[in-house]
Design a protein around this motif. Structure first.
Motif, mmCIF file in Angstrom:
data_model
loop_
_atom_site.group_PDB
_atom_site.id
_atom_site.type_symbol
_atom_site.label_atom_id
_atom_site.label_comp_id
_atom_site.label_asym_id
_atom_site.label_seq_id
_atom_site.Cartn_x
_atom_site.Cartn_y
_atom_site.Cartn_z
ATOM 1 N N ALA A 36 41.865 60.595 51.359
ATOM 2 C CA ALA A 36 42.662 61.767 50.984
ATOM 3 C C ALA A 36 42.883 61.807 49.475
ATOM 4 O O ALA A 36 42.757 62.863 48.844
ATOM 5 C CB ALA A 36 43.997 61.750 51.721
ATOM 6 N N ALA A 37 43.222 60.660 48.876
ATOM 7 C CA ALA A 37 43.488 60.624 47.436
ATOM 8 C C ALA A 37 42.254 61.029 46.647
ATOM 9 O O ALA A 37 42.321 61.861 45.720
ATOM 10 C CB ALA A 37 43.944 59.225 47.034
ATOM 11 N N TRP A 38 41.111 60.450 46.987
ATOM 12 C CA TRP A 38 39.870 60.785 46.285
ATOM 13 C C TRP A 38 39.528 62.255 46.456
ATOM 14 O O TRP A 38 39.198 62.959 45.488
ATOM 15 C CB TRP A 38 38.727 59.908 46.809
ATOM 16 C CG TRP A 38 37.385 60.293 46.281
ATOM 17 C CD1 TRP A 38 36.828 59.929 45.085
ATOM 18 C CD2 TRP A 38 36.416 61.149 46.918
ATOM 19 N NE1 TRP A 38 35.581 60.491 44.942
ATOM 20 C CE2 TRP A 38 35.300 61.240 46.053
ATOM 21 C CE3 TRP A 38 36.398 61.817 48.143
ATOM 22 C CZ2 TRP A 38 34.180 61.999 46.377
ATOM 23 C CZ3 TRP A 38 35.273 62.573 48.469
ATOM 24 C CH2 TRP A 38 34.182 62.664 47.590
ATOM 25 N N SER A 39 39.615 62.752 47.689
ATOM 26 C CA SER A 39 39.204 64.122 47.987
ATOM 27 C C SER A 39 40.113 65.142 47.308
ATOM 28 O O SER A 39 39.645 66.142 46.753
ATOM 29 C CB SER A 39 39.208 64.332 49.513
ATOM 30 O OG SER A 39 38.853 65.647 49.839
ATOM 31 N N LEU A 40 41.428 64.900 47.341
ATOM 32 C CA LEU A 40 42.365 65.835 46.720
ATOM 33 C C LEU A 40 42.264 65.794 45.196
ATOM 34 O O LEU A 40 42.371 66.823 44.532
ATOM 35 C CB LEU A 40 43.786 65.510 47.175
ATOM 36 C CG LEU A 40 44.084 65.843 48.643
ATOM 37 C CD1 LEU A 40 45.374 65.163 49.093
ATOM 38 C CD2 LEU A 40 44.185 67.352 48.853
ATOM 39 N N THR A 192 35.386 51.525 46.619
ATOM 40 C CA THR A 192 34.780 52.569 45.804
ATOM 41 C C THR A 192 35.644 53.820 45.778
ATOM 42 O O THR A 192 35.790 54.461 44.729
ATOM 43 C CB THR A 192 33.376 52.907 46.329
ATOM 44 O OG1 THR A 192 32.573 51.722 46.323
ATOM 45 C CG2 THR A 192 32.698 53.963 45.455
ATOM 46 N N LEU A 193 36.238 54.200 46.903
ATOM 47 C CA LEU A 193 37.114 55.367 46.926
ATOM 48 C C LEU A 193 38.272 55.205 45.956
ATOM 49 O O LEU A 193 38.681 56.163 45.282
ATOM 50 C CB LEU A 193 37.637 55.612 48.341
ATOM 51 C CG LEU A 193 36.653 56.216 49.341
ATOM 52 C CD1 LEU A 193 37.225 56.172 50.744
ATOM 53 C CD2 LEU A 193 36.292 57.656 48.948
ATOM 54 N N ALA A 194 38.820 53.999 45.898
ATOM 55 C CA ALA A 194 39.916 53.753 44.960
ATOM 56 C C ALA A 194 39.407 53.653 43.530
ATOM 57 O O ALA A 194 40.009 54.202 42.600
ATOM 58 C CB ALA A 194 40.668 52.480 45.353
#
Length: 392
Positions: A36-40, A192-194
């Motif tokens: 969610a954090a990456w996408s937003l 990787t997302l973070a």
């Protein structure tokens, strides 16, 4: 068939918060929280994430996000054995979404996409003595799968075809290919997302003690205001947190379901796709990872015990793996790990939406399988633009 529960209360955005570049607070940095954090952030929102972990790195003590422990199998067809067709359909959507995420991360300078996600199908296996159990599973898959025309059917393989696909497998196994299934390389994807969301403010070592629409309260008494709050904490959502507008007892009825895995190192043993052994008592999977590693799991125990893996589970899992890949006899045990999955009484996910607050929880054993589709639906219902786009 019933769809995962989605409840709402006057769905919409708070006054003055419509449009891009909203201030968004996320409670929880597991699979849902990091995605969610990456996408937003990719969509231009100002995102802050709160989590009690000390940092984003992978941990193997069973005390971090369950996503680090999980093998990351994307197996909607195989899950039809024990889950609803609605779960399988969400999972089928999620495979395409994970592919998009992996490609986007790779294009932005991250690890090559195959080191984050692979889609080579998976195999269902059975020993000749267990064909009766296997056939019952296949019948259930065929009946449930018929509800969704886009989902392929299991394909029976001859012995020669199996040897061509996976030479390391025991040659007398019966096998069925499940086309289109895949896996996420869970530790690599989480890190990787973070790591590729530098515009996100990560507030590590911070515990959310209460939240409400547009408000997060932290363990040191800090109050953090936002246009939207996303509660994606898994089991961490239990406890004294106020749940204004939630269905009676929804999140408070969360329970932890213990899962156990074994990591093996087997140089020279090649497995090209995840395999799942159909067994009268167990659901055993073996998932290849880069570096000659294999993840073997997974027990499913109605317990919130976070102690180390039991002797019984370890012996049964490793014996099952050796029975399908004989060369694993010389594998070395890297480590054993247990963790808890968040589940509701019916083992179905639950999404709650009200102005300024989105909650998603209860993903049970399907965290990696369901996260992108559930998040895409929830963000779309909330009117929040994201890199995941709109549901099709």
């Amino acid at each position: 068939m019933h769809a995962p529960r989605f409840t709402s209360s006057s769905i919409g955005t708070p006054s003055g918060s419509t449009g891009p570049h909203l201030r968004i607070g996320i409670a929880g940095a597991g699979v849902l929280g990091r995605l969610a954090a990456w996408s937003l952030a990719q969509a231009g929102h100002r995102v802050t994430v709160f989590d009690p972990a000390t940092g984003p790195e992978a941990r193997q003590d069973g005390l971090g996000p369950a996503g680090f422990t999980a093998a990351g199998m994307l197996s909607p067809l195989a899950e039809l054995d024990h889950a609803s067709a609605a779960i399988a359909m969400l999972g089928w959507r999620s495979i395409a979404l994970w592919r998009q995420v992996a490609d986007r991360l790779a294009a932005d300078g991250g690890a090559p996409a195959p080191l984050l996600m692979q889609q080579r199908g998976s195999l269902l296996l059975a020993h000749a003595a267990d064909l009766g159990s296997a056939q019952r599973v296949l019948d259930r898959l065929a009946q449930a799968g018929a509800l969704h025309e886009a989902m392929p059917r299991p394909q029976a393989l001859t012995g020669e075809a199996l040897r061509t696909l996976e030479p390391a497998l025991e040659p007398h196994l019966r096998a069925w290919l499940l086309p289109g299934e895949g896996q996420v390389m869970s530790p690599a994807m989480l890190c990787t997302l973070a790591g590729q969301a530098p515009q996100v403010q990560w507030r590590w070592s911070r515990t959310v003690t209460a939240l409400a629409p547009g408000v997060i309260e932290l363990d040191d008494g800090e109050r953090w205001d936002a246009d939207w709050v996303l509660d994606l904490r898994g089991l961490g959502a239990r406890g004294p947190t106020p749940r204004t507008g939630a269905p009676a007892g929804a999140i408070d009825r969360l329970r932890g379901v213990r899962g156990e895995v074994v990591w093996l190192h087997a140089p020279g043993v090649v497995l090209n796709r995840p395999v799942r052994l159909m067994h009268p008592r167990h659901r055993v999977y073996l998932v290849p990872r880069p570096g000659d590693l294999f993840v073997l799991g997974a027990s499913e125990i109605e317990s919130e015990d976070r102690s180390p893996v039991s002797l019984r589970s370890a012996v049964e899992l490793m014996a099952a793996a050796h029975s399908v890949v004989p060369a694993l006899a010389e594998a070395r045990i890297v480590h054993l790990e247990s963790n808890l999955r968040p589940a509701l009484p019916d083992n179905e996910p639950h999404t709650e939406l009200q102005p300024g607050l989105l909650r998603i929880n209860g993903l049970f054993r399907h965290g990696w399988l369901l996260a992108p589709a559930l998040l895409q639906d929830g963000l779309a219902q909330a009117g929040l633009g994201s890199a995941l786009g709109e549901p099709r």
